[in-house]
Design an enzyme around this catalytic site. Structure first.
Site, PDB file in Angstrom:
ATOM      1  N   ASP A 107     -41.718 -41.773  15.096  1.00 22.36           N
ATOM      2  CA  ASP A 107     -42.192 -42.729  16.086  1.00 22.36           C
ATOM      3  C   ASP A 107     -42.941 -42.030  17.218  1.00 22.36           C
ATOM      4  O   ASP A 107     -43.480 -42.690  18.116  1.00 22.36           O
ATOM      5  CB  ASP A 107     -41.066 -43.612  16.620  1.00 22.36           C
ATOM      6  CG  ASP A 107     -39.910 -42.839  17.234  1.00 22.36           C
ATOM      7  OD1 ASP A 107     -39.998 -41.599  17.326  1.00 22.36           O
ATOM      8  OD2 ASP A 107     -38.905 -43.478  17.625  1.00 22.36           O
TER       9      ASP A 107
ATOM     10  N   GLU B  64     -32.680 -31.736  18.671  1.00 26.19           N
ATOM     11  CA  GLU B  64     -33.878 -31.601  19.509  1.00 26.19           C
ATOM     12  C   GLU B  64     -33.504 -31.195  20.931  1.00 26.19           C
ATOM     13  O   GLU B  64     -32.628 -31.804  21.565  1.00 26.19           O
ATOM     14  CB  GLU B  64     -34.667 -32.917  19.544  1.00 26.19           C
ATOM     15  CG  GLU B  64     -35.942 -32.806  20.377  1.00 26.19           C
ATOM     16  CD  GLU B  64     -36.892 -33.981  20.215  1.00 26.19           C
ATOM     17  OE1 GLU B  64     -37.971 -33.947  20.840  1.00 26.19           O
ATOM     18  OE2 GLU B  64     -36.563 -34.919  19.459  1.00 26.19           O
TER      19      GLU B  64
END
Length: 285
Positions: free
Chosen positions: A44, A180
């Site tokens: 996304d 992340e």
């Protein structure tokens, strides 16, 4: 034959590092396949690097289906993972409906969703329904308005939570987890404790693999350069230079030339014009 989750598990079991990159269209997917990467993420992140938005939050399920279709048409060997976008898995019913769309309509092999223990029941439900799930912990872009864009889990309590979240996702059936923007030693510890692969981005060198955004690796996105990336090419400059040369040639008449054009028999052209315009001596009304 397309790479399977079982193939990725095999790479992990053999201790082979797993490279992954985002791609958002047919041509990019072709190039990823030519480079021999085993996995593509239809992220996304396209909201920022393709649509020009300031976050991933406005991206819709329709957007993800559309881009997944292009990527799947462009490659036949990489495993394709597609993000479930913001609020598309707010309930288990939402997750099942939208996860099914990404696989059935988009052609993805797996979905990816963000979050830890709170979403573990949703992960379990998806997996039981036949929708493979990759998890995502640490900096979760869909929560940017709450957590900010910064390294996560730097304090002891947050680090413990992240370890517990990773174990919960694994227990719920996730086959891999993206880590992340977390400290490298923490990512190494999470990787050591899990039986499934970890895919890092800004999480140091000890994850099972790495994922990077196409536009960052190739130097196509110039708004900012994330610290956690490495530019292997600077294609933005190359593309701009090529477009300047093209524009200069058009303006000067150097392009196109006869070599770039199709010829026509003069007699055929004359007949065509005569039929359209009448005798050359007669003015058009």
């Amino acid at each position: 034959m397309r790479t399977s989750i079982a193939d990725i598990r095999g790479l992990h079991a053999r201790g082979e590092r797993i490279p992954m990159v985002t791609a958002y269209d047919y041509t990019s997917a072709q190039l990823v396949e030519q480079a021999g990467l085993p996995m593509i993420l239809v992220g996304d992140s396209l909201g920022m690097v393709v649509q020009g938005r300031d976050s991933t939050i406005p991206v819709t399920v329709d957007d993800m289906v559309y881009h997944s279709r292009m990527v799947v048409r462009g490659c036949s060997t990489p495993l394709v993972v597609t993000d479930l976008p913001f609020m598309s898995y707010a309930t288990e019913t939402d997750a099942l409906r939208n996860g099914a769309r990404l696989l059935a309509e988009g052609g993805a092999t797996s979905v990816k969703l963000e979050g830890g223990r709170p979403v573990a029941p949703t992960v379990r439900r998806l997996v039981r329904a036949g929708v493979p799930v990759m998890g995502h912990l640490g900096f979760t872009p869909q929560s940017v308005n709450q957590i900010g864009m910064r390294v996560q889990a730097k304090q002891a309590a947050a680090a413990r939570d992240l370890v517990d979240d990773a174990l919960a996702l694994q227990e719920a059936g996730a086959w891999a987890i993206v880590l992340e923007l977390i400290p490298a030693p923490l990512a190494a510890e999470v990787t050591r404790r899990l039986d499934i692969p970890t895919i890092g981005i800004g999480a140091g060198p000890d994850c099972s693999g790495e994922v990077q955004v196409w536009h960052d690796v190739l130097g196509l996105f110039s708004d900012f350069v994330p610290r956690h990336t490495r530019r292997y090419r600077t294609l933005a400059a190359e593309v701009a230079a090529g477009l300047r040369e093209y524009a200069d040639d058009v303006r000067s008449g150097a392009f196109p030339t006869a070599a770039n054009s199709a010829a026509m028999d003069p007699a055929v052209l004359a007949d065509a014009l005569a039929a359209i315009e009448g005798p050359a001596s007669e003015p058009r009304s």
